[in-house]
Scaffold this active site. Structure first.
Site, PDB file in Angstrom:
ATOM      1  CE  LYS A  68      -4.370   0.671   0.252  1.00 35.60           C
ATOM      2  NZ  LYS A  68      -5.567   0.027  -0.439  1.00 35.60           N
TER       3      LYS A  68
HETATM    4  P1  NAD Z   1     -14.067   7.252  -2.926  1.00 38.33           P
HETATM    5  O1  NAD Z   1     -13.092   8.368  -2.883  1.00 38.33           O
HETATM    6  O2  NAD Z   1     -14.881   7.038  -4.276  1.00 38.33           O
HETATM    7  O3  NAD Z   1     -15.329   7.751  -1.998  1.00 38.33           O
HETATM    8  C1  NAD Z   1     -15.079   8.017  -0.611  1.00 38.33           C
HETATM    9  C2  NAD Z   1     -16.542   8.560  -0.005  1.00 38.33           C
HETATM   10  O4  NAD Z   1     -16.333   8.882   1.338  1.00 38.33           O
HETATM   11  C3  NAD Z   1     -16.854   9.916  -0.711  1.00 38.33           C
HETATM   12  O5  NAD Z   1     -18.657   9.663  -0.725  1.00 38.33           O
HETATM   13  C4  NAD Z   1     -16.684  10.800   0.305  1.00 38.33           C
HETATM   14  O6  NAD Z   1     -17.609  12.056   0.294  1.00 38.33           O
HETATM   15  C5  NAD Z   1     -16.938   9.984   1.787  1.00 38.33           C
HETATM   16  N1  NAD Z   1     -16.184  10.848   3.050  1.00 38.33           N
HETATM   17  C6  NAD Z   1     -15.052  11.250   2.887  1.00 38.33           C
HETATM   18  N2  NAD Z   1     -14.918  11.749   4.383  1.00 38.33           N
HETATM   19  C7  NAD Z   1     -16.008  11.442   4.909  1.00 38.33           C
HETATM   20  C8  NAD Z   1     -16.594  11.534   6.328  1.00 38.33           C
HETATM   21  N3  NAD Z   1     -15.809  11.923   7.140  1.00 38.33           N
HETATM   22  N4  NAD Z   1     -17.823  10.987   6.621  1.00 38.33           N
HETATM   23  C9  NAD Z   1     -18.565  10.417   5.644  1.00 38.33           C
HETATM   24  N5  NAD Z   1     -18.068  10.316   4.438  1.00 38.33           N
HETATM   25  C10 NAD Z   1     -16.888  10.534   4.142  1.00 38.33           C
HETATM   26  O7  NAD Z   1     -13.432   5.858  -2.428  1.00 38.33           O
HETATM   27  P2  NAD Z   1     -13.919   4.421  -2.481  1.00 38.33           P
HETATM   28  O8  NAD Z   1     -13.120   4.124  -3.567  1.00 38.33           O
HETATM   29  O9  NAD Z   1     -15.347   4.501  -2.483  1.00 38.33           O
HETATM   30  O10 NAD Z   1     -13.333   3.835  -1.074  1.00 38.33           O
HETATM   31  C11 NAD Z   1     -13.831   3.928  -0.029  1.00 38.33           C
HETATM   32  C12 NAD Z   1     -12.905   3.112   0.995  1.00 38.33           C
HETATM   33  O11 NAD Z   1     -13.047   1.635   0.442  1.00 38.33           O
HETATM   34  C13 NAD Z   1     -11.652   3.351   1.147  1.00 38.33           C
HETATM   35  O12 NAD Z   1     -11.262   3.197   2.679  1.00 38.33           O
HETATM   36  C14 NAD Z   1     -10.924   2.575   0.315  1.00 38.33           C
HETATM   37  O13 NAD Z   1      -9.672   2.220   0.573  1.00 38.33           O
HETATM   38  C15 NAD Z   1     -11.714   1.116   0.501  1.00 38.33           C
HETATM   39  N6  NAD Z   1     -11.731   0.264  -0.718  1.00 38.33           N
HETATM   40  C16 NAD Z   1     -11.936   0.799  -1.892  1.00 38.33           C
HETATM   41  C17 NAD Z   1     -11.773  -0.217  -3.146  1.00 38.33           C
HETATM   42  C18 NAD Z   1     -12.277   0.158  -4.461  1.00 38.33           C
HETATM   43  O14 NAD Z   1     -12.214  -0.568  -5.498  1.00 38.33           O
HETATM   44  N7  NAD Z   1     -12.541   1.504  -4.674  1.00 38.33           N
HETATM   45  C19 NAD Z   1     -11.443  -1.318  -2.648  1.00 38.33           C
HETATM   46  C20 NAD Z   1     -11.252  -1.774  -1.283  1.00 38.33           C
HETATM   47  C21 NAD Z   1     -11.397  -1.106  -0.383  1.00 38.33           C
END
Ligand code: NAD
Length: 380
Positions: A68
């Site tokens: 990571k």
């Molecule tokens: P993203 O950037 O597309 O979305 C993040 C979301 O979180 C947005 O809606 C944002 O407004 C919201 N957010 C930010 N701060 C916040 C707060 N304080 N309270 C509430 N909401 C808040 O990110 P993503 O790709 O959806 O990833 C989200 C999580 O999932 C991350 O931790 C990421 O590591 C994990 N993840 C993502 C994937 C993937 O395929 N995208 C895979 C595994 C894990």
């Protein structure tokens, strides 16, 4: 086992600091994302690399090591992409031998691909992989497939969220049978929004959602399709489109929304010793990585809250990557999704069966079942 490698970077033009942690390598290869936000720490990057190693193991038979990267910088800053580019350039010697860094929170996958292309690279691979014509062809097909449309999302933007929904559905059925529960989702980006969509399709009611700007609640159910249609690229909902029945509150009040299933899908450590006692849900499904602290786990054990841990629920993107690039899966979006559904449901069942049989809490069982067994050196 300790992480194989941890490297720190200091930007030459801003105060951004970044780290890459390689937890382990399988055949000289590892895979993980780069995240960017203002509070990233070295410890967070190491914990996330560890989760990646377990997540890859949970994707067997196609496995890689876990890594990571994290950059402490505002992902909305006008120069965020330039900072990311300088970080990627600094890490290029490792990327070139098989440390595969893609997108994560605050860093879209498409941006990493654009930067790699600018420097004449595609997806990072080891020397052996680069000599394998089939892998090279699969990789190009994979990138093309990710842009294909599935139920209004790109495949890339729904593979993880749909998997989280299937894990949640499987765990809910095991524990509670037929009647579908009420769901709250923190985060409405790639993972949160697509998870909400799939859960609605599976018959669940989404009673609350939060994004970086705040919480919206309706115990009769939010109109998820409309909220998705009106969200921006940062995963923020358009408040002007909220219905009169919707109640809004600051996002610090997210645990005030009564629900049966809680899905953190935004940030790390959001359920901790200060707020775990407020959780009303009987099931937590971790869409985000490391969303729950160790102290919160202890509170969950006392309260009897079940958890589908991060690397079991949110492995969709990793599984798709392995099954298309290294596996024999048909190059078809529906085949990829069917495969992820099978893995997410199967691993969730395995987790709950182990807990039942051995009287263990889900996190302890998951760390035991999916412990990575391989740590190879780089292939030079
Ligand atoms: P993203 O950037 O597309 O979305 C993040 C979301 O979180 C947005 O809606 C944002 O407004 C919201 N957010 C930010 N701060 C916040 C707060 N304080 N309270 C509430 N909401 C808040 O990110 P993503 O790709 O959806 O990833 C989200 C999580 O999932 C991350 O931790 C990421 O590591 C994990 N993840 C993502 C994937 C993937 O395929 N995208 C895979 C595994 C894990």
């Amino acid at each position: 086992m300790k992480p194989y490698l941890m490297i720190e970077w200091n930007d030459s033009k801003t105060d951004a600091v970044g780290w890459v942690c390689v937890y382990n390598l399988v055949d000289g290869y590892c895979d993980g994302g780069i995240r960017m936000h203002s509070n990233v720490t070295k410890e967070e990057v190491q914990r996330l690399a560890t989760v990646m190693a377990w997540k890859h193991e949970a994707c067997k038979p196609h496995s890689s090591g876990g890594c990571k990267a994290g950059i402490r910088y505002d992902y909305k800053a006008p120069d965020a992409e330039e900072v990311l580019e300088r970080f990627i350039v600094a890490m290029m010697p490792m990327i070139d031998v098989g440390v595969s860094l893609a997108g994560d929170l605050g860093v879209p996958y498409s941006t990493t691909r654009r930067i790699y292309a600018k420097y004449g690279r595609e997806i990072p691979l080891t020397k052996t992989m680069k000599q394998n014509k089939q892998i090279l062809e699969n990789m190009r097909t994979y990138n093309h497939m990710l842009e294909s449309e599935v139920q209004g999302f790109t495949l890339n933007n729904c593979i993880t969220g749909f998997g989280v929904a299937w894990s949640a559905d499987e765990a809910w059925k095991i524990k509670h049978g037929g009647k579908k529960g009420r769901v709250f989702i923190q985060g409405f980006g790639c993972v949160g929004a697509s998870c909400a969509h799939k859960l609605v399709e599976l018959g669940y009611t989404i009673v609350g959602v939060s994004d970086a700007l705040g919480v919206v609640e309706d115990q009769n159910g939010l109109d998820i399709a409309e909220l998705i249609a009106n969200k921006n690229n940062f995963g923020e909902m358009d408040r002007s489109k909220f219905k009169p029945s919707y109640k809004t509150m600051p996002n610090t009040d997210w645990l005030n929304v009564d629900c049966d299933i809680l899905i953190p899908a935004a940030l790390e450590d959001v359920i901790n010793k200060d707020n775990a006692g407020k959780v009303t849900a009987s099931l937590v499904v971790e869409g985000a990585n490391i969303a729950t602290t160790a102290e919160a786990d202890e509170i969950f054990k006392e309260k009897g809250v079940d958890v589908v841990v991060d690397f079991v629920a949110n492995l969709g993107a990793v599984r798709a990557y392995h099954s298309v690039i290294f596996g024999n899966l048909e190059h078809d979006g529906q085949a990829v999704l069917d495969d992820i559904e099978g893995v997410c449901r199967g691993n969730t069942r395995k987790l709950f069966e182990t807990c039942e049989k051995e009287g263990m809490f889900q996190r302890e069982a998951a760390y035991k079942i999916f412990e990575p067994s391989t740590s190879d050196p780089f292939e030079i």
